[in-house]
Design a protein around this motif. Structure first.
Motif, PDB file in Angstrom:
ATOM      1  N   TYR A 118      41.542  37.302  32.317  1.00 61.77           N
ATOM      2  CA  TYR A 118      41.855  38.314  33.327  1.00 61.77           C
ATOM      3  C   TYR A 118      42.253  39.616  32.653  1.00 61.77           C
ATOM      4  O   TYR A 118      42.782  39.623  31.544  1.00 61.77           O
ATOM      5  CB  TYR A 118      42.981  37.824  34.243  1.00 61.77           C
ATOM      6  N   ARG A 143      38.712  39.585  37.121  1.00 65.24           N
ATOM      7  CA  ARG A 143      38.320  38.301  36.543  1.00 65.24           C
ATOM      8  C   ARG A 143      37.244  38.654  35.510  1.00 65.24           C
ATOM      9  O   ARG A 143      36.239  39.279  35.840  1.00 65.24           O
ATOM     10  CB  ARG A 143      37.744  37.388  37.617  1.00 65.24           C
ATOM     11  N   GLU A 186      41.012  29.603  41.907  1.00 66.22           N
ATOM     12  CA  GLU A 186      40.948  30.427  43.123  1.00 66.22           C
ATOM     13  C   GLU A 186      42.330  30.513  43.760  1.00 66.22           C
ATOM     14  O   GLU A 186      42.756  31.583  44.208  1.00 66.22           O
ATOM     15  CB  GLU A 186      39.933  29.856  44.108  1.00 66.22           C
ATOM     16  N   GLU A 215      44.616  32.719  41.504  1.00 63.42           N
ATOM     17  CA  GLU A 215      44.377  34.143  41.729  1.00 63.42           C
ATOM     18  C   GLU A 215      45.027  34.610  43.027  1.00 63.42           C
ATOM     19  O   GLU A 215      45.690  35.649  43.052  1.00 63.42           O
ATOM     20  CB  GLU A 215      42.870  34.411  41.768  1.00 63.42           C
ATOM     21  N   LYS A 216      44.861  33.836  44.088  1.00 62.46           N
ATOM     22  CA  LYS A 216      45.441  34.209  45.383  1.00 62.46           C
ATOM     23  C   LYS A 216      46.965  34.234  45.305  1.00 62.46           C
ATOM     24  O   LYS A 216      47.606  35.180  45.786  1.00 62.46           O
ATOM     25  CB  LYS A 216      44.988  33.240  46.472  1.00 62.46           C
ATOM     26  N   LEU A 248      38.705  37.903  47.387  1.00 58.72           N
ATOM     27  CA  LEU A 248      38.949  36.955  46.300  1.00 58.72           C
ATOM     28  C   LEU A 248      37.672  36.588  45.547  1.00 58.72           C
ATOM     29  O   LEU A 248      37.741  36.114  44.421  1.00 58.72           O
ATOM     30  CB  LEU A 248      39.641  35.704  46.838  1.00 58.72           C
ATOM     31  N   ILE A 265      47.464  32.664  34.072  1.00 60.19           N
ATOM     32  CA  ILE A 265      47.125  34.037  34.442  1.00 60.19           C
ATOM     33  C   ILE A 265      48.316  34.877  33.979  1.00 60.19           C
ATOM     34  O   ILE A 265      49.189  34.370  33.287  1.00 60.19           O
ATOM     35  CB  ILE A 265      46.860  34.133  35.975  1.00 60.19           C
ATOM     36  N   LEU A 306      43.329  43.986  39.399  1.00 61.92           N
ATOM     37  CA  LEU A 306      43.119  42.725  38.688  1.00 61.92           C
ATOM     38  C   LEU A 306      41.629  42.448  38.607  1.00 61.92           C
ATOM     39  O   LEU A 306      40.913  42.558  39.608  1.00 61.92           O
ATOM     40  CB  LEU A 306      43.826  41.576  39.418  1.00 61.92           C
TER      41      LEU A 306
END
Length: 189
Positions: free
Chosen positions: A102, A169, A146, A149-150, A183, A57, A167
């Protein structure tokens, strides 16, 4: 690939005879695996890849680049003779990885530069990002996106908080805005 690749998209330069979106392949910084992401007043999007083995990312360097771009564009806009004016909420930075794609955008709200980092301070920030956030997100190099991303959003919130940063996805059926409070993401219209 064992290096980053990138593209710059821009509007035609007035008086140049250019038409349509300008698409330019970006070169690597000499002696590195990193893309040289030069920005001009007509640039509205930067896209680049992260090869396997680096961040799946955005990196802290990507966030700093995006913040510097927003601050620079805001300063450009404040000079009356500079044209065309740059719509801050149209600027995007995209990263493509084998784990997902992203996009960063800015909502056009308050423009605030991130702190200036010394080289040592920035190295420390990268180490913390990797060791304290991203290392929680994989087993043997297989990333749980997941969790990525968090942890990315947590890192940004705690270490590189940029007001107005969004942000997304990027998926084949559209872009989903994701946040620590959502999320799963909200599909953009």
């Amino acid at each position: 690939m064992n290096h980053e690749e990138g593209y710059r998209l821009g509007t035609p330069i007035s008086g140049s005879g250019q038409t349509g979106t300008q698409n330019q392949l970006l070169q690597n910084l000499p002696g590195t695996h990193e893309v040289d992401m030069k920005i001009f007043s007509n640039t509205f999007a930067l896209m680049h890849t992260h090869y396997d083995g680096i961040y799946p990312i955005f990196s802290p360097g990507d966030i700093l680049l995006f913040n510097n771009w927003i601050v620079w564009a805001n300063t450009w806009n404040s000079i009356p003779t500079n044209t065309p004016k740059i719509p801050l909420n149209n600027l995007t930075l995209t990263v493509v990885t084998s784990n997902g794609n992203y996009l960063l955008a800015f909502d056009g709200s308050f423009v605030d530069p991130l702190p200036a980092f010394t080289p040592e301070g920035f190295d420390d920030l990268n180490t913390k990002y990797k060791n304290n956030y991203l290392d929680k997100t994989h087993t043997n190099g297989n990333f749980n996106m997941e969790k990525v991303e968090k942890e990315f959003l947590s890192f940004i919130s705690e270490k590189m908080n940029m007001t107005g940063l969004k942000l997304y996805r990027v998926k084949s059926d559209g872009n989903y805005e994701i946040s620590l409070s959502d999320l799963d993401g909200t599909k953009c219209p």
